[in-house]
Motif scaffolding. Structure first.
Motif, PDB file in Angstrom:
ATOM      1  N   THR A  96      -9.673  17.826  17.042  1.00  0.00           N
ATOM      2  CA  THR A  96     -10.559  18.950  16.115  1.00  0.00           C
ATOM      3  C   THR A  96      -9.431  19.569  15.153  1.00  0.00           C
ATOM      4  O   THR A  96      -8.649  20.384  15.747  1.00  0.00           O
TER       5      THR A  96
ATOM      6  N   MET B 220     -20.238  13.343  11.494  1.00  0.00           N
ATOM      7  CA  MET B 220     -19.074  14.035  11.415  1.00  0.00           C
ATOM      8  C   MET B 220     -19.290  14.846  10.155  1.00  0.00           C
ATOM      9  O   MET B 220     -19.502  14.344   9.048  1.00  0.00           O
ATOM     10  N   ASP B 221     -18.764  16.147  10.011  1.00  0.00           N
ATOM     11  CA  ASP B 221     -18.730  16.874   8.865  1.00  0.00           C
ATOM     12  C   ASP B 221     -17.668  16.371   7.961  1.00  0.00           C
ATOM     13  O   ASP B 221     -16.559  16.587   8.281  1.00  0.00           O
TER      14      ASP B 221
ATOM     15  N   PRO C 239     -21.186   9.743   2.742  1.00  0.00           N
ATOM     16  CA  PRO C 239     -19.928  10.417   2.952  1.00  0.00           C
ATOM     17  C   PRO C 239     -18.759   9.318   3.176  1.00  0.00           C
ATOM     18  O   PRO C 239     -18.880   8.625   3.974  1.00  0.00           O
TER      19      PRO C 239
ATOM     20  N   VAL D 274     -16.079  17.949   5.651  1.00  0.00           N
ATOM     21  CA  VAL D 274     -15.031  19.108   5.360  1.00  0.00           C
ATOM     22  C   VAL D 274     -14.098  18.927   6.390  1.00  0.00           C
ATOM     23  O   VAL D 274     -12.834  19.066   5.981  1.00  0.00           O
ATOM     24  N   ALA D 275     -14.448  18.541   7.629  1.00  0.00           N
ATOM     25  CA  ALA D 275     -13.355  18.197   8.572  1.00  0.00           C
ATOM     26  C   ALA D 275     -12.616  17.047   8.178  1.00  0.00           C
ATOM     27  O   ALA D 275     -11.508  17.038   8.927  1.00  0.00           O
TER      28      ALA D 275
ATOM     29  N   TYR E 252     -19.068  12.960  -0.959  1.00  0.00           N
ATOM     30  CA  TYR E 252     -20.040  12.207  -1.271  1.00  0.00           C
ATOM     31  C   TYR E 252     -19.699  11.289  -2.238  1.00  0.00           C
ATOM     32  O   TYR E 252     -19.523  11.793  -3.523  1.00  0.00           O
TER      33      TYR E 252
ATOM     34  N   THR F 202     -11.629  27.596   5.423  1.00  0.00           N
ATOM     35  CA  THR F 202     -12.394  27.321   4.248  1.00  0.00           C
ATOM     36  C   THR F 202     -12.284  28.334   3.163  1.00  0.00           C
ATOM     37  O   THR F 202     -12.282  29.421   3.414  1.00  0.00           O
TER      38      THR F 202
ATOM     39  N   ALA G 288     -16.492  17.393  -0.981  1.00  0.00           N
ATOM     40  CA  ALA G 288     -16.879  18.442   0.214  1.00  0.00           C
ATOM     41  C   ALA G 288     -15.851  19.093   0.588  1.00  0.00           C
ATOM     42  O   ALA G 288     -16.110  20.092   0.855  1.00  0.00           O
TER      43      ALA G 288
ATOM     44  N   THR H 264     -13.502  24.286  -0.352  1.00  0.00           N
ATOM     45  CA  THR H 264     -14.819  23.330  -0.328  1.00  0.00           C
ATOM     46  C   THR H 264     -15.697  23.923  -1.538  1.00  0.00           C
ATOM     47  O   THR H 264     -16.324  24.863  -1.467  1.00  0.00           O
TER      48      THR H 264
END
Ligand code: NAD
Ligand code: ZN
Ligand code: ZN
Length: 348
Positions: free
Chosen positions: A317, A147-148, A84, A150-151, A68, A322, A33, A347
């Motif tokens: 945060t 939670m994403d 994830p 990517v982050a 993932y 990206t 991701a 990404t």
């Protein structure tokens, strides 16, 4: 699949096409991701020749990875397809004393037969690709719900490494104490947020770049100073009332180490994180008496879960830009030119 490869030492990365990885027993393949770009990747490209590191080129770059679960090998039961997960980057044997406490960085027998801690993107194929092979499912940490992923990628290093440095000195970060953070880039801006989220210390951030100073302020630093000022040590002493209890140097060149030593007071902690290759003369009078100095390397598996927890609750945060895999080389160019603020995350 497409991937960003380091083809040789002292060379630029290139975008290549390679076969998709398949998992063997105990292994997991992730669909990536996010894969962060660390300043250490710059050092990897430019600072080493064959034999200086215990690793061999070529390999796929990217040691800050999340994604993932795409496929699992025989015997893997701890994760499920589609889940994830974040990758705990250093890959140890899983059996020695260091691995037993979740600190694979100091494994005595790292996977792959290298004689120093390694991981995906550091001597073996990493995550700047569509898929990534993780050789042991124990290196995966679940990403909290909501939670994403990517982050989560930059948190595995830009979050984890400062978290570990801070954890080692947290007993000194009491209310009224001062922490100096030198370098508010990918790691430093996370460090500032982690100090503010987990302690009551006052934070003085130092950077030479205006955009990084803005990010330091946004990240919660109480005082932000221009590291290129000639009287930077005097300014730090002023802002800390005579010196800091803790100084963390995320740059590590001669001048920042001199600033770090100058910013300490008696019985301080000074921690070196940056791979700048600098040094300073150590004697009885410098740094001040009973200052403890250490270097650190990455963090522990448990600390990664703690960092993810902080982020999932919105207490920290990461700031990032990206880039698609097709534009990944632009991210390297931006980092080389010092144009990035916070992290770059590829990404696919
Ligand atoms: P980055 O490029 O994102 O940030 C570096 C920051 O330092 C930038 O904001 C830059 O403006 C600032 N800076 C540069 N020179 C400075 C100076 N003289 N005074 C004050 N600020 C200055 O880099 P990053 O990805 O955050 O990595 C930071 C360092 O940590 C790198 O050397 C990297 O290789 C190293 N690193 C070490 C570990 C470890 O485990 N020890 C882990 C990850 C990264
Ligand atoms: Zn790194
Ligand atoms: Zn081990």
């Amino acid at each position: 699949m497409k991937a960003v490869q380091l083809p040789n030492w002292k060379s630029e990365p290139r975008l290549i096409e390679v076969p998709d990885p398949t998992p063997g027993p105990g292994q997991v393949v992730l669909k990536i991701a996010g894969a962060g770009l660390c300043h250490s990747d710059m050092h990897l490209l430019h600072d080493f020749e064959e034999g200086m590191l215990p690793w061999h080129v070529p390999f796929i770059l990217g040691h800050e990875n999340a994604g993932y679960v795409h496929a699992v090998g025989e015997g893997v039961t701890s994760v499920s397809i589609g889940q994830p997960v974040a990758v705990y980057g250093p890959w140890g044997c899983g059996r020695c004393e260091a691995c037993g406490r979740g600190q694979d960085t100091y494994c005595i027998d790292p996977l792959g037969g290298y004689d120093k801690a390694f991981g995906g993107g550091l001597g073996t194929d990493g995550g700047q690709a569509e898929y990534m092979l993780v050789p042991d499912a124990r290196s995966l940490v679940p990403i909290p719900e909501g939670m994403d992923p990517v982050a989560a990628a930059p948190l595995t290093d830009a979050g984890l490494t400062p978290y570990h440095a801070i954890a080692l000195s947290r007993s000194k970060m009491v209310p009224g104490s001062n922490v100096v953070v030198i370098g508010a880039g990918g790691l430093g801006h996370m460090g500032i947020q982690i100090i503010k989220a987990t302690t009551a210390a006052n934070v003085v951030a130092v950077d030479v770049k205006p955009a990084a100073r803005e990010l330091a302020a946004k990240s919660g630093a109480d005082t932000v100073l221009d590291g290129s000022a000639e009287d930077i040590v005097a300014q730090i002493k002023d802002a800390t009332g005579g010196g800091a209890e803790v100084v963390i140097d995320f740059v590590g060149i001669d001048s920042t180490m001199a600033t770090a030593v100058g910013s300490c007071k008696y019985q301080s902690d000074m921690t070196l994180v940056g791979v700048g290759g600098g040094s300073f003369p150590f004697n009885l009078y410098a740094p001040p008496y009973e200052t403890a100095m250490r270097s650190i390397y990455w963090g522990t598996r448990k600390e990664l879960a703690e960092v993810l927890n902080l982020a999932a609750r919105g207490l920290i945060t990461p700031e990032y830009t990206t880039y698609s895999l097709d534009n990944a080389l632009d991210a390297y160019a931006a980092m080389a030119a010092g144009e990035l603020t916070g992290r770059a995350v590829i990404t696919p």
